[in-house]
Design a protein around this motif. Structure first.
Motif, PDB file in Angstrom:
ATOM      1  N   ASP A  32      43.272  38.516  22.089  1.00  0.00           N
ATOM      2  CA  ASP A  32      42.000  39.007  22.598  1.00  0.00           C
ATOM      3  C   ASP A  32      41.688  38.532  24.012  1.00  0.00           C
ATOM      4  N   VAL A  33      42.678  37.991  24.720  1.00  0.00           N
ATOM      5  CA  VAL A  33      42.492  37.481  26.078  1.00  0.00           C
ATOM      6  C   VAL A  33      43.596  38.022  26.980  1.00  0.00           C
ATOM      7  N   LEU A  34      43.228  38.389  28.199  1.00  0.00           N
ATOM      8  CA  LEU A  34      44.211  38.843  29.180  1.00  0.00           C
ATOM      9  C   LEU A  34      43.904  38.180  30.506  1.00  0.00           C
ATOM     10  N   ALA A  35      44.930  37.647  31.156  1.00  0.00           N
ATOM     11  CA  ALA A  35      44.804  37.108  32.512  1.00  0.00           C
ATOM     12  C   ALA A  35      45.828  37.822  33.375  1.00  0.00           C
ATOM     13  N   MET A  36      45.373  38.396  34.482  1.00  0.00           N
ATOM     14  CA  MET A  36      46.259  39.114  35.395  1.00  0.00           C
ATOM     15  C   MET A  36      46.061  38.596  36.803  1.00  0.00           C
ATOM     16  N   ASP A  37      47.137  38.532  37.552  1.00  0.00           N
ATOM     17  CA  ASP A  37      47.080  38.320  38.989  1.00  0.00           C
ATOM     18  C   ASP A  37      47.489  39.638  39.619  1.00  0.00           C
ATOM     19  N   VAL A  38      46.583  40.247  40.348  1.00  0.00           N
ATOM     20  CA  VAL A  38      46.802  41.575  40.910  1.00  0.00           C
ATOM     21  C   VAL A  38      46.986  41.459  42.417  1.00  0.00           C
ATOM     22  N   PRO A  39      48.171  41.801  42.933  1.00  0.00           N
ATOM     23  CA  PRO A  39      48.332  41.806  44.397  1.00  0.00           C
ATOM     24  C   PRO A  39      47.388  42.816  45.030  1.00  0.00           C
ATOM     25  N   VAL A  40      47.003  42.566  46.261  1.00  0.00           N
ATOM     26  CA  VAL A  40      46.091  43.476  46.958  1.00  0.00           C
ATOM     27  C   VAL A  40      46.839  44.757  47.316  1.00  0.00           C
ATOM     28  N   GLY A  41      46.251  45.882  47.032  1.00  0.00           N
ATOM     29  CA  GLY A  41      46.828  47.181  47.376  1.00  0.00           C
ATOM     30  C   GLY A  41      46.540  48.194  46.297  1.00  0.00           C
ATOM     31  N   HIS A  42      46.378  49.433  46.696  1.00  0.00           N
ATOM     32  CA  HIS A  42      46.035  50.475  45.739  1.00  0.00           C
ATOM     33  C   HIS A  42      47.140  50.708  44.716  1.00  0.00           C
ATOM     34  N   VAL A  93      42.134  38.355  37.472  1.00  0.00           N
ATOM     35  CA  VAL A  93      41.310  39.084  36.516  1.00  0.00           C
ATOM     36  C   VAL A  93      41.483  38.439  35.149  1.00  0.00           C
ATOM     37  N   HIS A  94      40.370  38.063  34.543  1.00  0.00           N
ATOM     38  CA  HIS A  94      40.386  37.470  33.203  1.00  0.00           C
ATOM     39  C   HIS A  94      39.502  38.324  32.306  1.00  0.00           C
ATOM     40  N   CYS A  95      40.062  38.779  31.185  1.00  0.00           N
ATOM     41  CA  CYS A  95      39.322  39.609  30.236  1.00  0.00           C
ATOM     42  C   CYS A  95      39.380  38.963  28.862  1.00  0.00           C
ATOM     43  N   ARG A  96      38.272  39.058  28.132  1.00  0.00           N
ATOM     44  CA  ARG A  96      38.215  38.513  26.777  1.00  0.00           C
ATOM     45  C   ARG A  96      37.344  39.431  25.923  1.00  0.00           C
ATOM     46  N   MET A  97      37.871  39.841  24.785  1.00  0.00           N
ATOM     47  CA  MET A  97      37.102  40.644  23.843  1.00  0.00           C
ATOM     48  C   MET A  97      36.328  39.716  22.930  1.00  0.00           C
ATOM     49  N   SER A  98      35.116  40.137  22.593  1.00  0.00           N
ATOM     50  CA  SER A  98      34.312  39.403  21.623  1.00  0.00           C
ATOM     51  C   SER A  98      33.577  40.433  20.769  1.00  0.00           C
ATOM     52  N   GLY A  99      32.801  39.958  19.848  1.00  0.00           N
ATOM     53  CA  GLY A  99      31.992  40.864  19.035  1.00  0.00           C
ATOM     54  C   GLY A  99      30.901  41.537  19.840  1.00  0.00           C
ATOM     55  N   ARG A 100      30.658  41.052  21.046  1.00  0.00           N
ATOM     56  CA  ARG A 100      29.631  41.597  21.927  1.00  0.00           C
ATOM     57  C   ARG A 100      30.173  42.655  22.882  1.00  0.00           C
ATOM     58  N   VAL A 150      29.832  41.808  31.532  1.00  0.00           N
ATOM     59  CA  VAL A 150      30.192  42.196  30.172  1.00  0.00           C
ATOM     60  C   VAL A 150      30.058  43.706  30.075  1.00  0.00           C
ATOM     61  N   VAL A 151      31.079  44.344  29.529  1.00  0.00           N
ATOM     62  CA  VAL A 151      30.975  45.751  29.167  1.00  0.00           C
ATOM     63  C   VAL A 151      30.659  45.729  27.675  1.00  0.00           C
ATOM     64  N   PRO A 152      29.405  46.018  27.311  1.00  0.00           N
ATOM     65  CA  PRO A 152      28.989  45.838  25.922  1.00  0.00           C
ATOM     66  C   PRO A 152      29.569  46.891  24.985  1.00  0.00           C
ATOM     67  N   LEU A 153      29.644  46.517  23.706  1.00  0.00           N
ATOM     68  CA  LEU A 153      30.131  47.464  22.705  1.00  0.00           C
ATOM     69  C   LEU A 153      29.214  48.677  22.626  1.00  0.00           C
ATOM     70  N   GLY A 154      27.921  48.457  22.659  1.00  0.00           N
ATOM     71  CA  GLY A 154      26.963  49.556  22.706  1.00  0.00           C
ATOM     72  C   GLY A 154      26.735  49.940  24.150  1.00  0.00           C
TER      73      GLY A 154
END
Length: 174
Positions: free
Chosen positions: A13-23, A78-85, A152-156
């Motif tokens: 439920d966790v993602l960590a990314m290093d994104v180089p600059v550029g489209h 970029v760090h992303c984590r899913m939760s119940g929220r 947070v991008v909420p579930l609702g």
């Protein structure tokens, strides 16, 4: 760009990314993010809203934070984590300082819906309003060492999207 834009720790439920600059790197990162988010079985509505916000944020950093510096060696974290929220996101970059007060209070550019001249419509200026509309708990900290955006991008559906009579979730200053 060689290799993948995705690196770092990855749990269910966790993602960590290093994104180089550029489209191009942003495009690759979003594809990797999409594979991850589909693996955590997030609802399609959340995935769509989160992808719009993340694409807007990463492209804005590339265009404005590192203008004319394609492929710069300081990646966007970029760090992303899913939760119940919902999906909790933190984006950290070492680009130009972002005027947090101006960005978080951005207003939509004027648009005349009756215009027949498509060239007269604004090309940009919608990003921060879109980000605010699709997220909650939005904060932006900018100092001499870089910028940190959390949301947070909420579930609702957040704020006015869920109920036109309901007040939008206010942005919290950092």
């Amino acid at each position: 760009m060689q290799g993948s834009a995705i690196s770092g720790a990855r749990a269910l439920d966790v993602l960590a990314m290093d994104v180089p600059v550029g489209h191009d790197a942003v495009r690759v990162a979003l594809q990797g993010w999409r594979r991850w988010i589909e693996g955590v079985n997030a609802c399609s509505d959340l995935v769509s809203r989160a992808e719009i916000v993340l694409a807007e944020v990463l492209n804005n950093i590339t265009e404005h934070g590192f203008a004319e510096q394609e492929g710069v060696l300081l990646p966007i974290a970029v760090h992303c984590r899913m939760s119940g929220r919902g999906l909790h996101v933190m984006v950290v970059d070492k680009g130009r300082p972002v005027p947090a007060d101006r960005c978080l209070a951005a207003v939509l550019p004027p648009v005349s819906l009756g215009t027949q001249d498509m060239d007269g419509l604004p090309e940009g200026g919608f990003g921060w309003c879109l980000i605010r509309e699709l997220t909650c708990d939005l904060s932006l900290v900018s100092d001499g060492s870089g910028n940190r955006l959390c949301f947070v991008v909420p579930l609702g559906k957040p704020g006015s999207l869920a109920d036109p009579a309901a007040p939008a979730t206010p942005a919290r200053p950092a």
